[in-house]
Write an enzyme that holds these catalytic residues in place. Structure first.
Site: not given
Length: 168
Positions: A9, A69, A141
């Site tokens: 992330d 991501e 996260d």
């Protein structure tokens, strides 16, 4: 045969990571955590810190696959550009480490993990705790990164099943 997947992330101040191993159709949690850059440092310095710290994660876990991501454009273009730089650093280091890089949209990951593409981060974290038999996941996260890794494992299994079905 087992496969190590590192979910990421990305962020310009905090980057989450989650490492899983897929073996015999099961997903096993290896580790998760965050890379925290000094928010007082200039942006180029933070990217250098990110590269160095991510390289250490790559060397420690030696993933074959890195999942990151996809970028999204929110209201703040500057944030999107900074996120793009962080993604670039991560992709570069992943490539140097010999890993294949995959990208997924956050909404797809949430839908794949929880069944709801609009699920909250807390809902994703709760499902992951059950799925991976974890008491806690220290940071959102890190749970977002674990979700990336788990979703990739699901997608790989789905593709393998489809290939087997087509060859029947």
């Amino acid at each position: 045969m087992s496969l190590v997947i590192l979910g990421v992330d990305p962020g310009s101040r905090i980057t989450g990571f989650g490492v899983v191993r897929v073996a015999n159709g099961k997903i096993e949690h290896i580790n998760h955590g965050v890379i925290v850059m000094d928010g007082d440092d200039a942006f180029p310095r933070r990217m250098t810190e990110l590269g160095s710290a991510f390289r250490e994660v790559m060397e420690k876990y030696k993933p074959e696959q890195v999942v990151i991501e996809k970028i999204f454009l929110g209201k703040n273009a500057d944030s999107a550009f900074k996120l793009g730089h962080a993604r670039g650093v991560i992709m570069y280091e992943a490539g140097l480490g010999g890993a294949e890089v995959q990208e997924y949209a956050t909404r797809s990951v949430k839908k794949g993990v929880t069944g709801n593409g609009g699920a909250s981060k807390e809902d994703v974290q709760a499902i992951l705790k059950v799925m991976l038999s974890l008491k806690t996941i220290s940071r959102i996260d890190a749970s977002d990164a674990l979700a990336m890794a788990c979703y990739h494992a699901f997608e790989m299994k789905k593709k393998a099943l489809m290939q087997r079905a087509v060859s029947l």
